[in-house]
Write an enzyme that holds these catalytic residues in place. Structure first.
Site, PDB file in Angstrom:
ATOM      1  N   GLY A  46      -5.970   4.112  -4.111  1.00 23.81           N
ATOM      2  CA  GLY A  46      -5.753   3.630  -2.756  1.00 23.81           C
ATOM      3  C   GLY A  46      -6.931   2.781  -2.324  1.00 23.81           C
ATOM      4  O   GLY A  46      -8.049   2.967  -2.817  1.00 23.81           O
ATOM      5  N   GLN A  51     -12.649  -1.795   3.100  1.00 21.23           N
ATOM      6  CA  GLN A  51     -13.412  -1.543   1.874  1.00 21.23           C
ATOM      7  C   GLN A  51     -13.727  -2.823   1.108  1.00 21.23           C
ATOM      8  O   GLN A  51     -14.581  -2.815   0.225  1.00 21.23           O
ATOM      9  CB  GLN A  51     -12.659  -0.569   0.960  1.00 21.23           C
ATOM     10  CG  GLN A  51     -12.582   0.849   1.522  1.00 21.23           C
ATOM     11  CD  GLN A  51     -11.906   1.781   0.540  1.00 21.23           C
ATOM     12  OE1 GLN A  51     -10.692   1.877   0.502  1.00 21.23           O
ATOM     13  NE2 GLN A  51     -12.698   2.445  -0.286  1.00 21.23           N
ATOM     14  N   CYS A  88     -13.888   8.593  -3.119  1.00 22.50           N
ATOM     15  CA  CYS A  88     -13.648   7.325  -2.432  1.00 22.50           C
ATOM     16  C   CYS A  88     -14.385   6.220  -3.179  1.00 22.50           C
ATOM     17  O   CYS A  88     -15.550   6.399  -3.547  1.00 22.50           O
ATOM     18  CB  CYS A  88     -14.151   7.412  -0.998  1.00 22.50           C
ATOM     19  SG  CYS A  88     -13.942   5.894  -0.064  1.00 22.50           S
ATOM     20  N   HIS A 130      -6.237   9.364   4.108  1.00 20.37           N
ATOM     21  CA  HIS A 130      -7.568   8.883   3.712  1.00 20.37           C
ATOM     22  C   HIS A 130      -7.714   7.388   4.031  1.00 20.37           C
ATOM     23  O   HIS A 130      -8.721   6.959   4.599  1.00 20.37           O
ATOM     24  CB  HIS A 130      -7.771   9.159   2.215  1.00 20.37           C
ATOM     25  CG  HIS A 130      -9.067   8.697   1.648  1.00 20.37           C
ATOM     26  ND1 HIS A 130     -10.011   9.558   1.126  1.00 20.37           N
ATOM     27  CD2 HIS A 130      -9.593   7.443   1.493  1.00 20.37           C
ATOM     28  CE1 HIS A 130     -11.050   8.860   0.695  1.00 20.37           C
ATOM     29  NE2 HIS A 130     -10.819   7.570   0.899  1.00 20.37           N
ATOM     30  N   GLU A 131      -6.679   6.601   3.671  1.00 23.05           N
ATOM     31  CA  GLU A 131      -6.773   5.139   3.877  1.00 23.05           C
ATOM     32  C   GLU A 131      -6.680   4.771   5.357  1.00 23.05           C
ATOM     33  O   GLU A 131      -7.366   3.847   5.798  1.00 23.05           O
ATOM     34  CB  GLU A 131      -5.698   4.404   3.077  1.00 23.05           C
ATOM     35  CG  GLU A 131      -5.711   4.644   1.564  1.00 23.05           C
ATOM     36  CD  GLU A 131      -7.066   4.502   0.898  1.00 23.05           C
ATOM     37  OE1 GLU A 131      -7.937   3.784   1.422  1.00 23.05           O
ATOM     38  OE2 GLU A 131      -7.268   5.155  -0.146  1.00 23.05           O
ATOM     39  N   HIS A 134      -9.960   5.060   6.979  1.00 26.00           N
ATOM     40  CA  HIS A 134     -10.827   3.895   6.757  1.00 26.00           C
ATOM     41  C   HIS A 134     -10.623   2.847   7.856  1.00 26.00           C
ATOM     42  O   HIS A 134     -11.563   2.144   8.225  1.00 26.00           O
ATOM     43  CB  HIS A 134     -10.517   3.229   5.409  1.00 26.00           C
ATOM     44  CG  HIS A 134     -11.222   3.832   4.232  1.00 26.00           C
ATOM     45  ND1 HIS A 134     -12.597   3.828   4.114  1.00 26.00           N
ATOM     46  CD2 HIS A 134     -10.753   4.421   3.102  1.00 26.00           C
ATOM     47  CE1 HIS A 134     -12.937   4.407   2.960  1.00 26.00           C
ATOM     48  NE2 HIS A 134     -11.840   4.780   2.327  1.00 26.00           N
TER      49      HIS A 134
HETATM   50 NI    NI Z   1     -11.759   5.701   0.454  1.00 22.95          NI
END
Ligand code: NI
Length: 164
Positions: A46, A51, A88, A130-131, A134
């Site tokens: 992912g 990021q 991550c 999780h994404e 972000h």
């Molecule tokens: Ni991550």
């Protein structure tokens, strides 16, 4: 194939809030394609746009059922709890236990701007949570309850050695 640099550790962009995507144009499509290339190359399962230094609400993931792209994802419902080990791509070498909902409902748009709703559970729910974190400048290390080393992870044979 175009790879983008994955931002890591103390990079301030990882702590900023991403903006809603309003233009579903070739620049967005290029970003999504580069994000997928970068994720598969890492390798990870992912990746969120911040990021790669882009503050747009866009994520990509592949938990084994093929590539998924989500623009402006919003988790509208969640139920239950699962505690899994996460890693991550932006926090290399660190793994920790994180509590996530067992199942979620997520509204999102595809690359054309068409709206969809999806129910997700197990690993897919973990990755989407999780994404989307972000996109709010939040990392799993903010909420991990326990850290484990890469060696311990290997010994445990846990499936989450893929990073998100
Ligand atoms: Ni991550």
């Amino acid at each position: 194939m175009a790879l983008r640099n994955i931002r890591i550790d103390e990079d301030p962009v990882l702590r900023k809030k991403a903006r809603t995507v309003e233009k579903f144009d070739p620049a967005l499509h290029r970003l999504l394609e580069d994000m997928a290339d970068t994720m598969y190359d890492a390798p990870g399962i992912g990746l969120a746009a911040p990021q790669v230094g882009v503050l747009k609400r866009a994520i990509v993931f592949d938990t084994g059922d093929g590539l998924m792209e989500m623009i402006n994802p919003e988790i509208t419902d969640s139920e239950g709890e699962q505690i899994e080990i996460e890693g991550c791509l932006s926090v290399p070498g660190i793994y920790g236990k994180v509590s996530r909902p067992a199942s979620i409902k997520v509204n999102y748009q595809d690359r054309k701007g068409i709206r969809h709703t999806m129910d997700a559970n197990e690993l897919q729910a973990v990755v989407i949570c999780h994404e989307t974190d972000h996109l709010f400048g939040k990392l799993f290390t903010d909420i991990a309850t326990e850290y484990i080393t890469a060696e311990e992870l290997e010994e445990s044979g846990n499936m989450h050695e893929e990073t998100l």
